[in-house]
Design an enzyme around this catalytic site. Structure first.
Site, PDB file in Angstrom:
ATOM      1  N   GLY A   1       0.380  -1.557   0.186  1.00 14.42           N
ATOM      2  CA  GLY A   1      -0.422  -0.118  -0.202  1.00 14.42           C
ATOM      3  C   GLY A   1       0.931   1.107   0.140  1.00 14.42           C
TER       4      GLY A   1
ATOM      5  N   GLY B   1       2.654  -0.372  -5.859  1.00 13.87           N
ATOM      6  CA  GLY B   1       1.335  -1.082  -6.630  1.00 13.87           C
ATOM      7  C   GLY B   1       2.499  -3.030  -6.595  1.00 13.87           C
TER       8      GLY B   1
ATOM      9  N   ASP C   1      -1.123   0.171 -12.738  1.00 13.37           N
ATOM     10  CA  ASP C   1      -0.726  -0.509 -12.305  1.00 13.37           C
ATOM     11  C   ASP C   1      -0.280  -2.120 -12.646  1.00 13.37           C
ATOM     12  OD1 ASP C   1      -0.777   1.343 -10.899  1.00 13.37           O
ATOM     13  OD2 ASP C   1      -0.747   0.017  -8.533  1.00 13.37           O
TER      14      ASP C   1
HETATM   15  O1  PMV Z   1      -0.787   3.705  -4.272  1.00 15.09           O
HETATM   16  P1  PMV Z   1      -1.134   2.988  -6.067  1.00 15.09           P
HETATM   17  O2  PMV Z   1      -0.064   2.203  -6.179  1.00 15.09           O
HETATM   18  O3  PMV Z   1      -2.041   1.821  -5.780  1.00 15.09           O
HETATM   19  O4  PMV Z   1      -1.931   3.543  -6.845  1.00 15.09           O
HETATM   20  C1  PMV Z   1      -2.768   4.724  -7.383  1.00 15.09           C
HETATM   21  C2  PMV Z   1      -2.863   4.886  -8.506  1.00 15.09           C
HETATM   22  C3  PMV Z   1      -4.427   5.701  -8.795  1.00 15.09           C
HETATM   23  O5  PMV Z   1      -3.947   6.141  -9.911  1.00 15.09           O
HETATM   24  C4  PMV Z   1      -4.172   7.011  -7.405  1.00 15.09           C
HETATM   25  C5  PMV Z   1      -5.205   4.758  -8.921  1.00 15.09           C
HETATM   26  C6  PMV Z   1      -4.852   4.426 -10.112  1.00 15.09           C
HETATM   27  O6  PMV Z   1      -5.911   2.744  -9.420  1.00 15.09           O
HETATM   28  O7  PMV Z   1      -4.557   4.508 -10.793  1.00 15.09           O
END
Ligand code: PMV
Length: 328
Positions: free
Chosen positions: A114, A118, A164
């Site tokens: 988190g 990713g 991701d």
């Molecule tokens: O924090 P992560 O790696 O889950 O990335 C989230 C990225 C966002 O743009 C905020 C959401 C998404 O699914 O693209």
């Protein structure tokens, strides 16, 4: 046993705005989740996880009501992790036409949970690849990416872009705009990651940006401005112009701050990197806590981050050329 690994990623540009159809450029890094899978004859799912930046845990269940795990870690983290594994296995059952099949699943990961790198996408991508291959079915990377996206989309209540999962499945630098996902050329970037030891709540942060965007025109304009930064970033990446890339990453961080997704620890690490002479620095992923990404070919940023209050870990991360890897 069948074993696959998949890389984590940093966002060079475009997180959050990508949710509203702007382009984003994530880049896979050599920090991987490894998932080993063995078919079970009783149709149950047993998951053993280690190194997920939390205590290892083992969960055995068959989808029945009372089959909940008895483990010594925060229930919400176990539930979150199990949601992703469950979802991945559902995709495997669907892809292989084996609705009743069960597995022993072992997960090892050196991607903090988190934290904007990713981790969940890497686990889901590696799990889908390993479990389908365990049943004799080898999926194309694009299909793995698509099924991994659908898993994240379901687990995250529709708050997920394809960035991701596509990046983790195919590796390298990628460009994602809505449904359109493609690999792009990138030089070997001098990526440094700073980690504050925490995590952001992706769902809440995405919802916060959505609310801001509905309430204020400036927020909608900021999302569009991020798209503009990304398009310039793509040109700088193609030209291998690190100075321009860094400058645009700085702008991107400022715009993310305007959308209220940064945090004091992230801002402190970003400024430490800039003061150390990095080309540029920004938060990566959902924000709220977790990681920043900086570009610096020297040791200075990594060293400075290690001495920065609030930074728990700093490391150099090579670009991962390969996405999902078939290990056994
Ligand atoms: O924090 P992560 O790696 O889950 O990335 C989230 C990225 C966002 O743009 C905020 C959401 C998404 O699914 O693209």
């Amino acid at each position: 046993m069948t074993l696959s690994s998949a890389p984590g990623k940093v966002y060079l540009f475009g997180e959050h705005a990508v949710v509203y159809g702007e382009p984003a450029v994530p880049c896979a890094i050599e920090r991987r989740a490894r998932v080993g899978v063995e078919q079970r004859s009783d149709g149950k799912l047993r998951v053993h996880a280690e190194d997920l930046s939390l205590d290892g845990f083992t969960v055995e269940y068959g989808g029945d009501t009372n089959d909940r795990p008895d483990v010594d870690v925060a229930e919400n983290l176990v539930d979150a992790a199990m949601g992703y594994v469950d979802g991945a296995i559902e995709q495997v059952r669907d892809a292989t036409g084996e609705p009743e099949v069960g597995f022993d699943v072992t997960i090892e990961s050196d991607i903090p949970l988190g934290a904007g790198l990713g981790s969940s996408a890497a686990v889901v991508v590696a799990a889908i690849d390993a479990a389908t291959r365990e049943l004799g079915v080898t999926l194309e990377r694009e299909e793995i990416a698509d099924r991994a996206f659908r898993t994240e989309y379901d687990v995250q209540d529709g708050q997920a872009s394809r960035a991701d999962t596509f990046c983790s499945a195919v590796g390298g630098a990628v460009r994602v705009e809505g449904e359109d996902c493609r690999a792009i050329e990138a030089p070997d970037l001098p990526i440094v990651v700073g980690f504050d030891g925490g995590a952001g709540d992706t769902g809440a942060l995405v919802a916060g940006v959505r609310a801001l965007r509905e309430e204020y025109d400036f927020a909608a304009d900021t999302v569009e401005a991020i798209g503009d930064v990304v398009r310039n970033g793509e040109k700088a990446l193609a030209a291998g112009d690190l100075e321009e890339l860094g400058r645009l990453m700085d702008f991107n961080h400022g715009l993310l701050s305007a959308l209220d997704v940064s945090a004091r620890t992230l801002d402190t690490m970003v400024w430490a990197a800039r003061d150390a002479g990095a080309y540029g620095a920004k938060l990566t992923g959902a924000g709220g806590g977790g990681c920043i990404v900086a570009l610096d070919p020297t040791e200075a940023t990594e060293t400075a981050l290690k001495f920065t209050p609030g930074c728990e870990d700093a490391f150099r991360a090579a670009l991962a050329e390969d996405g999902v890897k078939r290990l056994e």
